[in-house]
Design a protein around this motif. Structure first.
Motif, PDB file in Angstrom:
ATOM      1  N   LEU A  19       0.809  -1.218   0.000  1.00  0.00           N
ATOM      2  CA  LEU A  19       0.000   0.000   0.000  1.00  0.00           C
ATOM      3  C   LEU A  19       0.842   1.266   0.000  1.00  0.00           C
ATOM      4  CD1 LEU A  19      -2.817  -0.384   2.692  1.00  0.00           C
ATOM      5  CD2 LEU A  19      -3.082  -0.226   0.203  1.00  0.00           C
ATOM      6  N   HIS A  20       1.895   1.237   0.825  1.00  0.00           N
ATOM      7  CA  HIS A  20       2.718   2.442   1.007  1.00  0.00           C
ATOM      8  C   HIS A  20       3.328   2.918  -0.299  1.00  0.00           C
ATOM      9  CE1 HIS A  20       6.747   0.456   0.745  1.00  0.00           C
ATOM     10  NE2 HIS A  20       5.986  -0.587   0.952  1.00  0.00           N
ATOM     11  N   ARG A  21       3.458   2.001  -1.284  1.00  0.00           N
ATOM     12  CA  ARG A  21       4.064   2.393  -2.564  1.00  0.00           C
ATOM     13  C   ARG A  21       3.140   3.307  -3.381  1.00  0.00           C
ATOM     14  NH1 ARG A  21       5.509  -3.191  -5.063  1.00  0.00           N
ATOM     15  NH2 ARG A  21       5.751  -1.901  -6.931  1.00  0.00           N
ATOM     16  N   LEU A  22       1.879   3.343  -3.003  1.00  0.00           N
ATOM     17  CA  LEU A  22       0.937   4.211  -3.730  1.00  0.00           C
ATOM     18  C   LEU A  22       0.959   5.660  -3.236  1.00  0.00           C
ATOM     19  CD1 LEU A  22      -2.006   1.678  -3.737  1.00  0.00           C
ATOM     20  CD2 LEU A  22      -1.097   2.700  -5.814  1.00  0.00           C
ATOM     21  N   VAL A  23       1.585   5.866  -2.081  1.00  0.00           N
ATOM     22  CA  VAL A  23       1.500   7.202  -1.458  1.00  0.00           C
ATOM     23  C   VAL A  23       2.085   8.314  -2.348  1.00  0.00           C
ATOM     24  CG1 VAL A  23       2.185   8.599   0.543  1.00  0.00           C
ATOM     25  CG2 VAL A  23       1.356   6.257   0.868  1.00  0.00           C
ATOM     26  N   PRO A  24       3.265   8.116  -2.965  1.00  0.00           N
ATOM     27  CA  PRO A  24       3.795   9.228  -3.780  1.00  0.00           C
ATOM     28  C   PRO A  24       2.859   9.621  -4.923  1.00  0.00           C
ATOM     29  CG  PRO A  24       5.499   7.571  -3.386  1.00  0.00           C
ATOM     30  CD  PRO A  24       4.223   6.997  -2.863  1.00  0.00           C
ATOM     31  N   MET A  25       2.249   8.626  -5.575  1.00  0.00           N
ATOM     32  CA  MET A  25       1.330   8.942  -6.680  1.00  0.00           C
ATOM     33  C   MET A  25       0.129   9.738  -6.164  1.00  0.00           C
ATOM     34  SD  MET A  25      -0.858   6.347  -9.040  1.00  0.00           S
ATOM     35  CE  MET A  25       0.296   6.144 -10.354  1.00  0.00           C
ATOM     36  N   LEU A  26      -0.405   9.282  -5.042  1.00  0.00           N
ATOM     37  CA  LEU A  26      -1.557   9.951  -4.450  1.00  0.00           C
ATOM     38  C   LEU A  26      -1.209  11.395  -4.062  1.00  0.00           C
ATOM     39  CD1 LEU A  26      -4.398   9.025  -3.690  1.00  0.00           C
ATOM     40  CD2 LEU A  26      -3.531   8.509  -1.408  1.00  0.00           C
ATOM     41  N   ALA A  27      -0.036  11.547  -3.467  1.00  0.00           N
ATOM     42  CA  ALA A  27       0.388  12.883  -3.034  1.00  0.00           C
ATOM     43  C   ALA A  27       0.486  13.816  -4.243  1.00  0.00           C
ATOM     44  CB  ALA A  27       1.727  12.789  -2.314  1.00  0.00           C
ATOM     45  N   ASP A  28       0.990  13.307  -5.364  1.00  0.00           N
ATOM     46  CA  ASP A  28       1.097  14.143  -6.573  1.00  0.00           C
ATOM     47  C   ASP A  28      -0.284  14.473  -7.128  1.00  0.00           C
ATOM     48  OD1 ASP A  28       3.798  14.327  -6.505  1.00  0.00           O
ATOM     49  OD2 ASP A  28       4.164  12.672  -7.893  1.00  0.00           O
ATOM     50  N   MET A  29      -1.170  13.484  -7.113  1.00  0.00           N
ATOM     51  CA  MET A  29      -2.507  13.714  -7.675  1.00  0.00           C
ATOM     52  C   MET A  29      -3.247  14.826  -6.924  1.00  0.00           C
ATOM     53  SD  MET A  29      -3.781   9.774  -8.240  1.00  0.00           S
ATOM     54  CE  MET A  29      -5.409  10.044  -8.883  1.00  0.00           C
ATOM     55  N   PHE A  30      -2.956  14.945  -5.616  1.00  0.00           N
ATOM     56  CA  PHE A  30      -3.697  15.903  -4.788  1.00  0.00           C
ATOM     57  C   PHE A  30      -2.852  17.098  -4.348  1.00  0.00           C
ATOM     58  CE2 PHE A  30      -6.449  12.234  -4.491  1.00  0.00           C
ATOM     59  CZ  PHE A  30      -7.704  12.814  -4.511  1.00  0.00           C
ATOM     60  N   ALA A  31      -1.675  17.257  -4.982  1.00  0.00           N
ATOM     61  CA  ALA A  31      -0.753  18.289  -4.503  1.00  0.00           C
ATOM     62  C   ALA A  31      -1.390  19.677  -4.495  1.00  0.00           C
ATOM     63  CB  ALA A  31       0.506  18.278  -5.355  1.00  0.00           C
ATOM     64  N   ASP A  32      -2.265  19.967  -5.485  1.00  0.00           N
ATOM     65  CA  ASP A  32      -2.851  21.312  -5.570  1.00  0.00           C
ATOM     66  C   ASP A  32      -3.986  21.510  -4.576  1.00  0.00           C
ATOM     67  OD1 ASP A  32      -1.242  21.752  -7.620  1.00  0.00           O
ATOM     68  OD2 ASP A  32      -2.760  21.470  -9.199  1.00  0.00           O
ATOM     69  N   VAL A  33      -4.734  20.448  -4.352  1.00  0.00           N
ATOM     70  CA  VAL A  33      -5.973  20.634  -3.586  1.00  0.00           C
ATOM     71  C   VAL A  33      -5.819  20.296  -2.101  1.00  0.00           C
ATOM     72  CG1 VAL A  33      -6.840  18.461  -4.545  1.00  0.00           C
ATOM     73  CG2 VAL A  33      -8.426  19.983  -3.473  1.00  0.00           C
ATOM     74  N   PHE A  34      -5.081  19.206  -1.780  1.00  0.00           N
ATOM     75  CA  PHE A  34      -4.818  18.855  -0.377  1.00  0.00           C
ATOM     76  C   PHE A  34      -3.305  18.694  -0.198  1.00  0.00           C
ATOM     77  CE2 PHE A  34      -9.004  16.496  -1.154  1.00  0.00           C
ATOM     78  CZ  PHE A  34      -9.779  17.555  -0.741  1.00  0.00           C
ATOM     79  N   PRO A  35      -2.564  19.804  -0.140  1.00  0.00           N
ATOM     80  CA  PRO A  35      -1.092  19.723  -0.152  1.00  0.00           C
ATOM     81  C   PRO A  35      -0.500  19.054   1.088  1.00  0.00           C
ATOM     82  CG  PRO A  35      -1.838  21.990   0.173  1.00  0.00           C
ATOM     83  CD  PRO A  35      -3.059  21.177  -0.091  1.00  0.00           C
ATOM     84  N   GLU A  36      -1.320  18.846   2.120  1.00  0.00           N
ATOM     85  CA  GLU A  36      -0.814  18.264   3.358  1.00  0.00           C
ATOM     86  C   GLU A  36      -0.214  16.872   3.159  1.00  0.00           C
ATOM     87  OE1 GLU A  36      -3.729  19.538   2.781  1.00  0.00           O
ATOM     88  OE2 GLU A  36      -5.381  18.174   3.211  1.00  0.00           O
ATOM     89  N   LEU A  37      -0.670  16.139   2.164  1.00  0.00           N
ATOM     90  CA  LEU A  37      -0.109  14.795   1.963  1.00  0.00           C
ATOM     91  C   LEU A  37       1.276  14.895   1.320  1.00  0.00           C
ATOM     92  CD1 LEU A  37      -0.367  11.790   2.252  1.00  0.00           C
ATOM     93  CD2 LEU A  37      -1.591  11.695   0.074  1.00  0.00           C
TER      94      LEU A  37
END
Ligand code: SER
Length: 413
Positions: free
Chosen positions: A348-366
């Motif tokens: 699961l943890h390997r998905l975190v960077p992709m998720l963080a990029d997808m939401f960088a503009d809207v939820f930058p906290e990740l």
């Protein structure tokens, strides 16, 4: 429109109607003892509705991270099995604190959906509250009147307290609501059964997309309704469902909110995603292996969002309260990938960077905490995979006679 454009368009539309855009509140609700997680966009404004605090501005809009996995609103067991429920979802919302009311809220919903997003008018339905004599709340004829200016009467449906009187929890702000539903079935099916017969009937192609609540009451601990001094608007539109409708899909997992995550899981597991869903509520063990792996991919793509954003908002997995809910979601994802995607290592943890990029503009906290979040998830996965493997080894060693496990084994300490 991409999902990102759809979100931006919502916010821009309400800026054009003099709303201030505010950030999402944290998904973990530390300030309200009646609520573990944010389950609706309105939670952070509860005190404005109750009149115990005064807002700086009277019109606000945002996209809110919500989690519906415990308490009054709980969708966890649906997740993965259908194409519209999620643990974490985004709720696009606009609010009026004692400012505009039903007329403007309904007119703007219609304008945004049909003139900006260009959703087909003849596929839209509105439900309105039929009233509750027991509660002393009349039918919402006012909302019905405004809808009848834009919709034919057979597209306006009366709804009962369960569907058309929205409450945040056992106590708190509440009121009658009008929901907007869309019928996404092909014309051939629509010709056979009119959409109004399928609204709020669990048809996967006739779905609610937006709820406009008219907050007028406070539900007190003794169950009674107290009239609020001001009248407010609280709307919530499911961003994932709106995107599905605009992108012409039938399932949120086929929109660009989820497809990058699912593709990542496909590559890591070497298993193809077929987009299949179970057609009955049977247990997952009775399904074909391709449906099992499809469900597992959706569970992983969904749960990583809930787990990552909750940790980024300060709630670590743990043994009690909110921490335990998150640990259970994380472990549910591990069980699914371990059992149905043949992945035996922390993943699961390997998905975190992709998720963080997808939401960088809207939820930058990740993005800001992406490494810590991934590390915490990886640690949890490792520990649970050990437990799972030990448990499965012990199960394999237990003798089952005629489908029965001996009491000594079942209750062994
Ligand atoms: N509070 C309502 C809901 O969650 C509308 O925002 O559905």
């Amino acid at each position: 429109m991409t999902a990102q454009q759809i979100r931006r368009t919502f916010l821009d539309f309400f800026i054009s109607k003099q709303h201030k855009i505010v950030p999402s509140a944290p998904i973990v609700n530390k300030d309200d003892p009646t609520l573990m997680f944010t389950n609706a966009g309105m939670n952070q404004f509860k005190d404005y509705f109750l009149g115990t605090q005064t807002p700086d501005v009277r019109r606000i809009a945002d996209t809110q991270k919500c989690l519906r996995v415990s308490g009054k609103h709980n969708d966890l067991e649906e997740v993965g099995r259908d194409g519209t429920h999620h643990t974490m979802f985004e709720m696009l919302g606009n609010w009026s604190f004692g400012d505009y009311f039903k007329k403007e809220a309904i007119a703007w919903s219609w304008e945004l959906l049909t003139e900006v997003y260009k959703l087909p008018k003849d596929r839209l339905y509105a439900t309105v509250f039929e009233g509750s004599p027991a509660e002393g709340v009349p039918a919402d004829d006012e909302a019905k009147g405004y809808w009848s200016e834009v919709l034919p009467l057979n597209h306006i449906i009366n709804g009962n307290k369960k569907d058309n009187f929205w409450e945040m929890g056992d106590t708190g702000p509440c009121g009658p609501c009008t929901e907007i539903h869309i019928d996404l079935r092909p014309d051939s099916e629509r010709a056979l059964i009119p959409g109004e017969q399928l609204v709020n009937k669990d048809n996967p192609r006739v779905i609610e997309i937006w709820n406009n609540v008219f907050i007028q009451f406070n539900r007190k601990a003794d169950g009674s309704l107290e009239e609020l001094p001001d009248k407010h608007v609280d709307t919530g539109m499911g961003f994932e469902r709106l995107t599905l409708a605009i992108q012409g899909k039938f399932n949120t997992y086929d929109t660009d909110i989820f497809t990058p995550l699912i593709e990542f899981v496909e590559q890591a597991s070497g298993i193809k995603y077929n987009g299949q869903y179970p057609d009955s509520p049977t247990s997952i063990v009775n399904l074909s292996s391709s449906v099992k792996s499809d469900i597992a991919m959706r569970v992983v793509a969904d749960h990583i969002r809930a787990v990552s954003f909750t940790i980024a908002d300060g709630q670590l997995p743990g043994n009690s309260g909110a921490g335990y809910v998150i640990r259970r979601i994380l472990r549910r994802a591990v069980r699914y990938y371990y059992s149905f995607l043949n992945i035996k290592e922390p993943f699961l943890h390997r998905l975190v960077p992709m998720l963080a990029d997808m939401f960088a503009d809207v939820f930058p906290e990740l993005k800001a905490q992406q490494e810590q979040v991934a590390k915490i998830i990886q640690g949890e996965e490792k520990a649970f995979l050990n437990t799972l493997e030990n448990g499965l080894r012990r199960f394999a060693a237990i003798k089952v006679k005629d489908g029965v496990i001996a009491g000594d084994d079942a209750f062994e300490f």
